[in-house]
Enzyme design. Structure first.
Site, short mmCIF file in Angstrom:
data_model
loop_
_atom_site.label_atom_id
_atom_site.label_comp_id
_atom_site.label_asym_id
_atom_site.label_seq_id
_atom_site.Cartn_x
_atom_site.Cartn_y
_atom_site.Cartn_z
CG HIS A 1 -1.90 1.16 1.19
ND1 HIS A 1 -3.15 1.05 0.61
CD2 HIS A 1 -1.80 2.44 1.64
CE1 HIS A 1 -3.77 2.21 0.71
NE2 HIS A 1 -2.98 3.07 1.33
CB CYS A 2 2.08 3.29 -2.71
SG CYS A 2 3.24 4.64 -3.03
N PRO A 3 1.52 5.08 0.29
CG PRO A 3 2.92 5.89 1.98
CD PRO A 3 2.66 4.68 1.13
CG ASN B 1 -4.90 7.90 -0.54
OD1 ASN B 1 -4.74 7.19 0.45
ND2 ASN B 1 -6.03 8.56 -0.78
#
Length: 314
Positions: A104-106, A109
């Site tokens: 999950h890439c912040p 998002n």
């Protein structure tokens, strides 16, 4: 003029790939992996342990899954109420199961998985090219700044900041892009690097690797004209994947890594269920699954892996 055109091309491809990475919804497992209403009731009634596993084995007997938990149980998500396909994981941020989840890439998002992994790679590539282009074109003015060759105006501080920002982002992006290029070449995800996929009888960190060219095609597709464009061209449906343990690949060694040579004489069977048609052609370019299985039964293919034999239902 050439530099200006290149600048706009890099910028447009960067924005396009970034947009696709952000707004491409991660793919979820298809309905066949969700438990039926009766199976859910049975699972809730049964006490935890072997009785629940029997319900899950019955629900998964016709599904193309070969990986297991560390204890050898069927991978099941109690939040989404589904049998997890191979390489599928539950994202605690998105609160849903993501097919071939990488992370999950912040920064975008969004979850990076089967549906947008190619877009994420192109986003990293075009970001790196864009930063390198900015640093290269700004380098001559940066040198003049240090040699006092620029007028003493406020613009020289903008030049210094632009060069340092582009150079630092180039270093960080090059390491991240290089890491994901290595993942593609080995057909791994970030999660699989930290925890290797577990098949029925053993763990195999290279279980999904088919050789460099086929690993590359699995992400970017067969049509090379689409490789550099942020359009979806990955092979398969995200629910089933060919493995080097199911069928020998010409680009792989004659014996999968981790197998003892003494086991070559054992007569292991291929899994009873074939992979989906969209994935089968990655296993071999000249023979079908059924032909390969027939050859294996005659002792002409080498050995298969007992880790992938589905449990017999009684």
């Amino acid at each position: 003029v050439v530099c200006l055109v290149a600048y706009h091309i890099f910028f447009m491809l960067f924005v396009w790939s970034y947009w696709k990475t952000i707004f491409t919804l991660p793919m979820n497992p298809s309905k066949e992996f969700h438990l039926s209403y009766s199976d859910k009731e049975s699972l809730e009634r049964e006490p935890r342990g072997e009785s629940q596993q029997e319900v899950l084995r019955r629900a998964a007997k016709d599904l193309p899954i070969y990986t297991r938990t560390m204890s050898g149980a069927i991978r099941y998500c109690d939040r989404c109420h589904l049998v997890k396909p191979d390489r599928c994981h539950h994202c605690s941020v998105c609160d849903k199961c993501i097919l071939k989840m990488d992370h999950h890439c912040p920064w975008v998002n969004n979850c990076v998985g089967f549906s947008n992994y190619k877009f994420f790679l192109l986003f990293l590539a075009y970001s790196l090219l864009y930063c390198l282009f900015i640093a290269a074109t700004d380098l001559q003015y940066f040198i003049k700044f240090w040699t006092n060759g620029l007028p003493d105006t406020q613009a020289k501080f903008h030049i210094m900041f632009l060069f340092f920002a582009a150079a630092m982002f180039s270093v960080s992006l090059s390491s991240l892009f290089g890491y994901h290029c290595w993942l593609v070449s080995k057909n791994k995800s970030t999660l699989e690097v930290f925890r290797a996929p577990i098949f029925r009888h053993r763990t195999d960190k290279n279980g999904f690797s088919l050789g460099f060219s086929k690993n590359l095609r699995q992400v970017f597709g067969d049509e090379k004209k689409y490789w550099l464009l942020p359009v979806f061209s990955s092979l398969g449906d995200g629910c089933s994947f060919p493995t080097c343990l199911v069928n020998q690949d010409p680009e792989q060694a004659s014996t999968p890594g981790g197998l003892n040579s003494s086991s070559k004489n054992e007569n292991h069977l291929f899994p009873a269920k074939p992979l989906r048609d969209s994935q089968s052609h990655l296993l071999t370019d000249t023979t079908s699954w059924s032909e390969a299985t027939a050859k294996a039964e005659k002792g002409k293919v080498g050995m298969s892996n007992p880790a992938l034999t589905m449990e017999n239902e009684t």
